[in-house]
Design an enzyme around this catalytic site. Structure first.
Site, short mmCIF file in Angstrom:
data_model
loop_
_atom_site.label_atom_id
_atom_site.label_comp_id
_atom_site.label_asym_id
_atom_site.label_seq_id
_atom_site.Cartn_x
_atom_site.Cartn_y
_atom_site.Cartn_z
N SER A 204 0.84 -1.20 0.00
CA SER A 204 0.00 0.00 0.00
C SER A 204 0.88 1.26 0.00
O SER A 204 1.60 1.51 -0.95
CB SER A 204 -0.98 -0.04 1.18
OG SER A 204 -1.93 1.00 1.10
N GLN B 195 -4.32 2.12 -7.36
CA GLN B 195 -4.10 1.45 -6.08
C GLN B 195 -5.07 1.88 -4.97
O GLN B 195 -5.43 1.10 -4.11
CB GLN B 195 -2.65 1.70 -5.64
CG GLN B 195 -2.16 0.83 -4.52
CD GLN B 195 -1.32 1.61 -3.52
OE1 GLN B 195 -1.80 2.53 -2.87
NE2 GLN B 195 -0.06 1.25 -3.41
N HIS C 258 -8.65 1.16 0.02
CA HIS C 258 -8.65 0.19 -1.09
C HIS C 258 -10.05 -0.33 -1.40
O HIS C 258 -10.28 -1.52 -1.56
CB HIS C 258 -7.68 -0.97 -0.78
CG HIS C 258 -6.28 -0.51 -0.58
ND1 HIS C 258 -5.49 -0.05 -1.62
CD2 HIS C 258 -5.53 -0.37 0.55
CE1 HIS C 258 -4.33 0.35 -1.13
NE2 HIS C 258 -4.33 0.17 0.17
N ARG D 129 -1.55 12.19 -0.79
CA ARG D 129 -2.34 10.95 -0.68
C ARG D 129 -2.98 10.85 0.70
O ARG D 129 -4.17 10.55 0.85
CB ARG D 129 -1.42 9.75 -0.93
CG ARG D 129 -2.06 8.37 -0.79
CD ARG D 129 -0.97 7.32 -0.98
NE ARG D 129 -1.47 5.96 -1.12
CZ ARG D 129 -1.58 5.09 -0.13
NH1 ARG D 129 -1.25 5.45 1.10
NH2 ARG D 129 -2.03 3.85 -0.34
#
Length: 295
Positions: free
Chosen positions: A87, A243, A194, A112
């Site tokens: 990750s 991702q 995710h 992020r």
């Protein structure tokens, strides 16, 4: 062939990186540059903050990234044949392998973290660890629920993390326990990483990644989204964007690295989680960890 792997969120601990700062002038200079880039003294939180201070996503992600990347930079010999990161750890792997500069990597990690934090606040969502069931059983149960709930982390055989709405994850945990899961435990996280709940963060990060220069890495990077070896900068960028809403295929990644010739795995950064996961994929594999300066 030497494989190097980099940990993700959850591996942080109070005091992390302090020995690096005190022992290496190169690390110290980069820590100070990181404080400038981030606009706050992350070193104060890493070295002297509490576990709770470190739990904030905007702190956790850059802290783990810094610890991992600076350890790799201060190693006497660092010549990876392949790299991967879990990750967040994928950003550490990309910097360590030369695909991203330190400055760009840290900037993207911080963006992020902030985007994920924002996405978590839009709608309540959560994650849960499921232990003791085949992947396909977990997948089938998740798809049978009339809520958003998906497989998020394929960590090792018999250990999968699911992600989704609070109601969806609760329902899945109940059904999976009935199916014989040894454990169906909700995780103390801020949201459904995710999963489709991270779509706003994915869109935000996509723009930042698109405008960042990526280079060809010095070795193949096995990326979470495909679990395959990638060297093409454009492909790396696309996978990095995907991702956020796609599962981390860690079991498949480790298997593919072994099939690609890996004979040893070294975890660089805080904790020993990835070493344990590698062993659960292949007990015969040689594993080690570098968590402190000079190891």
């Amino acid at each position: 062939m030497k494989a190097y792997v980099f940990p993700g969120q959850g591996a942080q601990y109070p005091g992390m990186g302090k020995d690096l700062f005190e022992s290496s002038s190169e690390a110290k200079a980069l820590f100070e540059k990181a404080n400038e880039i981030l606009g706050f003294a992350i070193t104060d939180i890493m070295f002297d903050g509490s576990a709770d201070d470190l739990k904030q996503t905007k702190v956790t992600q850059p802290a783990i990234f810094l610890h991992s990347v600076l350890l790799a930079k201060t190693l006497k010999e660092f010549s990876p044949d392949m790299v991967a990161g879990h990750s967040l750890g994928e950003f550490s792997a990309l910097v360590a392998s030369g695909a991203l500069t330190f400055e760009d990597g840290l900037t993207l990690v911080f963006k992020r973290a902030l985007a994920m934090q924002k996405a978590c606040e839009v709608e309540p969502s959560t994650m849960a660890a499921i232990v003791g069931l085949e992947d396909n059983v977990v997948e089938e149960v998740c798809s049978s629920i009339d809520e958003v709930v998906v497989a998020a982390n394929y960590n090792c055989p018999g250990q999968l993390v699911i992600s989704g709405s609070v109601e969806g994850v609760d329902k899945a945990c109940q059904l999976l326990a009935e199916k014989g899961a040894k454990r169906a435990l909700k995780l103390p996280v801020g949201g459904a990483f995710h999963s489709p709940f991270m779509e706003p963060a994915r869109e935000e990060l996509a723009a930042a990644i698109e405008s960042t220069k990526f280079s060809a890495p010095v070795c193949p990077v096995y990326q979470n989204v495909t679990a395959e070896a990638v060297s093409d900068p454009e492909e790396i960028k696309q996978n990095l964007v995907a991702q956020l809403t796609a599962p981390v295929k860690w079991t498949q990644t480790v298997r593919n690295m072994i099939a690609g010739g890996a004979t040893s795995f070294t975890e660089i950064g805080p904790g020993k989680v990835l070493q344990g996961l590698v062993k659960k994929v292949d007990r015969s594999m040689e594993t080690s960890g570098i968590d402190r300066f000079g190891e």
